[in-house]
Write a protein that holds these residues in place. Structure first.
Motif, PDB file in Angstrom:
ATOM      1  N   VAL A 250       0.882  -1.118  -0.321  1.00 52.85           N
ATOM      2  CA  VAL A 250      -0.040   0.054  -0.203  1.00 52.85           C
ATOM      3  C   VAL A 250       0.928   1.283  -0.041  1.00 52.85           C
ATOM      4  CG1 VAL A 250      -1.648   1.215   1.271  1.00 52.85           C
ATOM      5  CG2 VAL A 250      -1.748  -1.225   1.309  1.00 52.85           C
ATOM      6  N   LEU A 287     -10.588  -3.905   0.891  1.00 47.24           N
ATOM      7  CA  LEU A 287      -9.584  -3.483   0.043  1.00 47.24           C
ATOM      8  C   LEU A 287      -9.882  -2.566  -0.929  1.00 47.24           C
ATOM      9  CD1 LEU A 287      -7.139  -6.466   0.100  1.00 47.24           C
ATOM     10  CD2 LEU A 287      -6.675  -4.229   1.055  1.00 47.24           C
ATOM     11  N   TYR A 290     -11.108   0.566   0.208  1.00 47.03           N
ATOM     12  CA  TYR A 290     -10.085   1.425   0.553  1.00 47.03           C
ATOM     13  C   TYR A 290      -9.411   2.287  -0.726  1.00 47.03           C
ATOM     14  CZ  TYR A 290      -5.306   3.053   1.560  1.00 47.03           C
ATOM     15  OH  TYR A 290      -4.364   3.927   2.049  1.00 47.03           O
ATOM     16  N   ILE A 291      -9.394   1.368  -1.905  1.00 41.11           N
ATOM     17  CA  ILE A 291      -9.085   2.143  -3.178  1.00 41.11           C
ATOM     18  C   ILE A 291      -9.738   3.176  -3.661  1.00 41.11           C
ATOM     19  CG2 ILE A 291      -8.669   1.377  -5.433  1.00 41.11           C
ATOM     20  CD1 ILE A 291      -7.785  -1.412  -4.651  1.00 41.11           C
ATOM     21  N   THR A 299      -3.517   7.979  -3.192  1.00 38.92           N
ATOM     22  CA  THR A 299      -2.936   6.768  -2.514  1.00 38.92           C
ATOM     23  C   THR A 299      -2.982   5.352  -3.492  1.00 38.92           C
ATOM     24  OG1 THR A 299      -3.813   7.828  -0.439  1.00 38.92           O
ATOM     25  CG2 THR A 299      -3.361   5.453  -0.373  1.00 38.92           C
ATOM     26  N   LEU A 301      -2.700   1.627  -4.277  1.00 36.79           N
ATOM     27  CA  LEU A 301      -2.569   0.133  -3.715  1.00 36.79           C
ATOM     28  C   LEU A 301      -2.295  -0.922  -4.804  1.00 36.79           C
ATOM     29  CD1 LEU A 301      -3.319  -1.680  -1.275  1.00 36.79           C
ATOM     30  CD2 LEU A 301      -5.844  -2.035  -2.148  1.00 36.79           C
TER      31      LEU A 301
END
Length: 311
Positions: A250, A287, A290-291, A299, A301
């Motif tokens: 990450v 996940l 989050y992406i 950010t 990943l």
């Protein structure tokens, strides 16, 4: 989490990234282990969220880990000691700093170290070729005021007192004894930045030795996360860990570099977090969430083929 108590200023601390790092950790951990504890920023955050009630804090810098132990277990003593040193600055605070620094280099007294860390330039530790602390004082300020230091020390002690094991061992000794029921967070010096010796670190590590240690953690099923390499603009710090380790990577945006801003450059600092293969099993939906949330923040990943990098 930026407002959590942190009495020790320390360049490279993961204090500001703690909430993002914790978002990838289990909700409950039997024992949280930091082989490169530094100022224990992540352990403090873990304790504040009641994720674990048991901690192993280790750092090869012995005065630093001894200072942490005093802060946690003998808060009143270190508060009083710091207050006395701070008040003794009087009119010649610069001369006072150098006197304390000389005494620390002669004795390695961890209580003296607290004042030096609070007063030195940017909280940045520097050592000479003989291993002596040689950072200069910040001439614009006199260090953390005693009432603020007391608040931070008492806050850390309230979170960690009676819950910690403190050691000053080579990180490999720690990793050989951790168990699959532990969770290990590693924040070593960047390979390629420090090598085996650098003025910015008390001690560096060998890249190949570190990779072998990670392989062994994988083989024993020990869950872990690693803060390791990073970027500043187009400049990369540290060699990425091998894909053969099967780690999930990450890349987290830290923010704009203050130094770059002063120079008129809009450079963003990004730090990498590597996650062990067994850490996020069954959490693909989290996940992906989050992406999607992180894309706007630049950010990234990467899941080594399992997910595409966000651009």
């Amino acid at each position: 989490m930026v407002n959590l108590p942190h009495p020790i200023q320390y360049q490279g601390s993961k204090r500001k990234l703690a909430s993002k790092i914790l978002s990838f950790l289990p909700n409950k951990i039997e024992r949280f282990v930091e082989p490169f504890a530094g100022t224990a920023a992540i352990s403090i955050a873990v304790a504040s969220k009641n994720i674990s009630q048991c901690f192993w804090l280790n750092d090869i810098n012995k005065p630093l880990i001894e200072l942490l132990e005093i802060i946690v277990e003998q808060s009143d003593e270190i508060v009083s000691y710091y207050t006395n040193i701070w008040n003794a600055q009087n009119h010649d605070s610069i001369g006072h700093y150098f006197e304390v620094r000389n005494k620390f280099n002669q004795t390695n007294d961890p209580k003296l170290f607290l004042y030096l860390l609070a007063r030195c330039v940017k909280g940045s530790v520097r050592y000479n070729s003989e291993g002596l602390f040689n950072q200069s004082p910040d001439k614009r300020r006199r260090g953390t005021q005693p009432h603020k230091m007391r608040k931070n020390i008492e806050g850390v002690s309230a979170l960690l007192k009676g819950k910690c094991q403190f050691t000053s061992l080579d990180y490999r000794e720690v990793l050989t004894t951790v168990k699959s029921s532990d969770f290990v967070y590693l924040d070593p010096p960047y390979q390629g930045v420090c090598g085996n010796r650098d003025s910015r670190y008390f001690s560096g590590i060998n890249f190949d030795d570190f990779v072998i240690s990670i392989e062994q953690l994988n083989q024993r099923g020990v869950p872990f996360a690693i803060s390791y390499d990073g970027k500043l603009g187009n400049k990369t710090f540290g060699m990425p860990l091998p894909q053969e380790l099967g780690l999930r990577k990450v890349e987290i945006e830290v923010g704009r570099s203050s130094q770059a801003t002063l120079l008129g450059r809009a450079e963003i600092t990004i730090e990498s977090l590597y996650l062990s293969p067994n850490l996020l099993n069954g959490q693909s939906s989290e996940l992906e969430s989050y992406i999607s949330k992180a894309a706007r923040q630049l950010t990234l990943l990467e899941m080594y083929g399992q997910f595409s990098a966000v651009t």
